[in-house]
Write an enzyme that holds these catalytic residues in place. Sequence first.
Site, short mmCIF file in Angstrom:
data_model
loop_
_atom_site.label_atom_id
_atom_site.label_comp_id
_atom_site.label_asym_id
_atom_site.label_seq_id
_atom_site.Cartn_x
_atom_site.Cartn_y
_atom_site.Cartn_z
N GLY A 12 0.81 -1.23 0.00
CA GLY A 12 0.00 0.00 0.00
C GLY A 12 0.83 1.26 0.00
N ALA A 15 3.00 3.12 -5.21
CA ALA A 15 2.88 2.21 -6.37
C ALA A 15 1.64 1.34 -6.24
CB ALA A 15 4.13 1.34 -6.48
N GLU A 49 8.78 12.87 -4.08
CA GLU A 49 7.86 14.01 -4.10
C GLU A 49 7.90 14.80 -5.40
OE1 GLU A 49 8.60 15.95 -0.20
OE2 GLU A 49 7.09 14.50 0.42
N LYS A 78 5.71 21.94 -11.36
CA LYS A 78 7.14 21.76 -11.64
C LYS A 78 7.38 21.99 -13.13
CE LYS A 78 10.52 17.95 -11.66
NZ LYS A 78 10.75 16.55 -11.28
N VAL A 185 2.08 -10.63 4.64
CA VAL A 185 2.26 -11.90 3.93
C VAL A 185 3.45 -12.64 4.54
CG1 VAL A 185 2.76 -13.00 1.70
CG2 VAL A 185 1.35 -10.92 1.79
N GLU A 347 16.16 12.34 -11.72
CA GLU A 347 15.19 12.90 -12.66
C GLU A 347 13.75 12.55 -12.25
OE1 GLU A 347 15.33 14.85 -15.45
OE2 GLU A 347 17.49 15.17 -15.49
C1 LIG Z 1 15.56 9.03 -1.62
C2 LIG Z 1 14.44 8.73 -2.56
C3 LIG Z 1 13.86 9.78 -3.27
C4 LIG Z 1 12.83 9.51 -4.18
N1 LIG Z 1 12.32 10.53 -4.93
C5 LIG Z 1 11.40 10.26 -5.87
C6 LIG Z 1 10.87 11.28 -6.68
O1 LIG Z 1 11.22 12.46 -6.56
N2 LIG Z 1 9.95 10.95 -7.60
C7 LIG Z 1 9.52 9.67 -7.76
O2 LIG Z 1 8.69 9.41 -8.65
N3 LIG Z 1 9.96 8.69 -6.96
C8 LIG Z 1 10.89 8.94 -6.04
N4 LIG Z 1 11.34 7.94 -5.24
C9 LIG Z 1 10.75 6.61 -5.36
C10 LIG Z 1 9.41 6.57 -4.64
O3 LIG Z 1 9.60 6.84 -3.28
C11 LIG Z 1 8.74 5.20 -4.80
O4 LIG Z 1 8.78 4.82 -6.15
C12 LIG Z 1 7.30 5.25 -4.38
O5 LIG Z 1 7.19 5.72 -3.08
C13 LIG Z 1 6.64 3.91 -4.49
O6 LIG Z 1 7.13 3.01 -3.53
P1 LIG Z 1 6.47 1.58 -3.46
O7 LIG Z 1 5.01 1.74 -3.32
O8 LIG Z 1 6.97 0.76 -4.58
O9 LIG Z 1 7.09 0.93 -2.14
P2 LIG Z 1 6.83 1.26 -0.59
O10 LIG Z 1 6.44 2.66 -0.35
O11 LIG Z 1 8.04 0.76 0.13
O12 LIG Z 1 5.58 0.36 -0.19
C14 LIG Z 1 5.70 -1.03 0.04
C15 LIG Z 1 4.38 -1.55 0.59
O13 LIG Z 1 4.46 -2.97 0.64
C16 LIG Z 1 3.95 -3.41 1.88
N5 LIG Z 1 4.58 -4.70 2.22
C17 LIG Z 1 5.89 -4.99 2.22
N6 LIG Z 1 6.07 -6.29 2.62
C18 LIG Z 1 4.83 -6.78 2.85
C19 LIG Z 1 4.33 -8.03 3.29
N7 LIG Z 1 5.15 -9.07 3.63
N8 LIG Z 1 2.99 -8.19 3.42
C20 LIG Z 1 2.14 -7.19 3.13
N9 LIG Z 1 2.55 -5.97 2.71
C21 LIG Z 1 3.87 -5.78 2.58
C22 LIG Z 1 4.29 -2.31 2.86
O14 LIG Z 1 3.47 -2.35 4.01
C23 LIG Z 1 4.02 -1.08 1.99
O15 LIG Z 1 2.65 -0.77 2.07
C24 LIG Z 1 12.35 8.18 -4.33
C25 LIG Z 1 12.91 7.15 -3.57
C26 LIG Z 1 13.95 7.41 -2.71
C27 LIG Z 1 14.55 6.28 -1.92
#
Ligand SMILES: Cc1cc2nc3c(=O)[nH]c(=O)nc-3n(C[C@H](O)[C@H](O)[C@H](O)COP(=O)(O)OP(=O)(O)OC[C@H]3O[C@@H](n4cnc5c(N)ncnc54)[C@H](O)[C@@H]3O)c2cc1C
Length: 507
Positions: A12, A15, A49, A78, A185, A347
């Site tokens: 959640g 992504a 962000e 932006k 999970v 970027e």
């Molecule tokens: C320093 C930094 C700067 C960034 N800046 C940008 C930016 O400017 N622009 C941009 O587009 N992106 C940026 N990103 C990337 C962006 O933060 C991520 O792409 C975005 O937040 C999506 O993350 P996610 O949903 O894939 O993963 P996460 O936010 O890590 O979510 C993972 C989810 O999986 C769940 N989960 C994990 N394991 C389990 C399990 N076993 N069972 C059930 N649930 C589970 C967690 O509870 C959580 O809800 C940046 C990243 C970093 C590190």
Amino acid sequence: MNKDKHILVVGGGTAGWMAASLLNRKLKSAGFTVSLLESSQIETIGVGEGSTPYLAKFFSALDIAENEWMTACNATFKTGIRFLNWSSVRGSEQYFHPFYSLVDFEHASQFEYQTRLKRHFYDVEAHPDKYFLAQSLSCQCKAPKATENFPFKLDYAYHFDAARLAQFLKEKAISAGVQHLTGTVDSVKLKNDGDIESLHLADGRRVQADFFCDCTGFRSLLMQQNYQVKFISYQHRLLNDAAVALPTELPTEIDKAIPSATQSYALSSGWAWQIPLTNRYGNGYVYSSAHITAEQAEAELKQHLGLDKNAEIPARHLKMRVGRLNKHWQHNCIAIGLSQGFIEPLEATALHLVQYMIDQFITLYQQGGYSNKYQDELNHKVNRQFDNILDYVSMHYLTNSYQNSSYWQDARRVPASEIQNQILNDWHRGEDLAATLTRLRITDAYSSSSWHCLLAGSGYYRQDQQLRPIDVNIEQIDQDKISDFIRRCSLNYPDHNTYLKKMSAQS
Ligand SMILES: Cc1cc2nc3c(=O)[nH]c(=O)nc-3n(C[C@H](O)[C@H](O)[C@H](O)COP(=O)(O)OP(=O)(O)OC[C@H]3O[C@@H](n4cnc5c(N)ncnc54)[C@H](O)[C@@H]3O)c2cc1C
């Protein structure tokens, strides 16, 4: 057609909620139900962000008005990214990477023409900041939203509060019919054919579905941990593997100006971002842990921001895993977001890739009659998109001319890809770079003008010959005419802060 299928999104973070929202929107009418399972024990990454212009299409696909989501997420506009301190070449200490728009059409090609003349050692104006409307708007803290009597649409992106965006999408998705489940999970049960049958949760429950989306962040629970899909590391080409994030107040002149651009400032062992929101700045330092410790990075960031080194501002330290999966669709499972890969945030392309992955999947899944028919095609397309973005992002490091830092010296020595070598060779040989980029089929991710901005903006011109005046028989560009055009266009754009306040009042 396979009807009545159940898609389960696991995770959640941004992504996960983006995926659940779009899948629900696009596949509901074909009989699909979408659920999202997230763990209350495992935090989301909570940063990210900045966006690319592609994000506007995501909200319009969901019929969500700009003023509604922007106000809810303290978002700002932006117009591009300003790179400061990356280059020590005189006159190129900073440059702006604008989002290209149709209004720039003529000037972008004049700019490319000028870079070619300069590469043939003619003394001409070949810095990108002189040619793009977005750069002028950013300098004036204007919003890229023209008055009605200026009928040219400008491409722009957004800055937003990541936590608020995830929350906003969650509420919207649930009200649109996405089922929300919580649980962690623990293990995955496979069928004989290798498809995932169900997920077993830590509390003993079992969740079944027909199709699974792995949005579990860097854990990559279903794709990597379960299917052991190969991970292609980008670490040899991108040195940064850690970040520290630190929010700060907007300066007191908030009532005067909110910047409409991201700032990327080169520091000793990486770069610092500054992202303006309506209520605060998001700041962070992306660095290489082989060159600086987390404590040193936090201290350097504080110093850069003009904060007392003992200031009690809660900093978040993060580890980054840069690279991508070899496959993003395997059996009845796809990976979206950090679980499928990450290119460091220079970027701001991570959510762009999330959206690209979902859009491509939905298109190919529909085309294949909701089967795995186009799995290979999707894997190929997504890998290419990742690798093309990698080439663009890592080119910033290859061409840097930051002085007196082992990190920046190492960054100049990272191995260039075959594509990057061809680009750099043709650039230095004074070839038509736009033609090179088209031949290399690399402009899907970044346009010719973006590549020219990067190379020209960082002052990546050969310094071994004296520049000469332009010959009379060579077509000359009227610089005053361009400046005047840009100045007059920009009169049609409002002050950023004023526009945001008006938008919020209307939401
Ligand atoms: C320093 C930094 C700067 C960034 N800046 C940008 C930016 O400017 N622009 C941009 O587009 N992106 C940026 N990103 C990337 C962006 O933060 C991520 O792409 C975005 O937040 C999506 O993350 P996610 O949903 O894939 O993963 P996460 O936010 O890590 O979510 C993972 C989810 O999986 C769940 N989960 C994990 N394991 C389990 C399990 N076993 N069972 C059930 N649930 C589970 C967690 O509870 C959580 O809800 C940046 C990243 C970093 C590190």
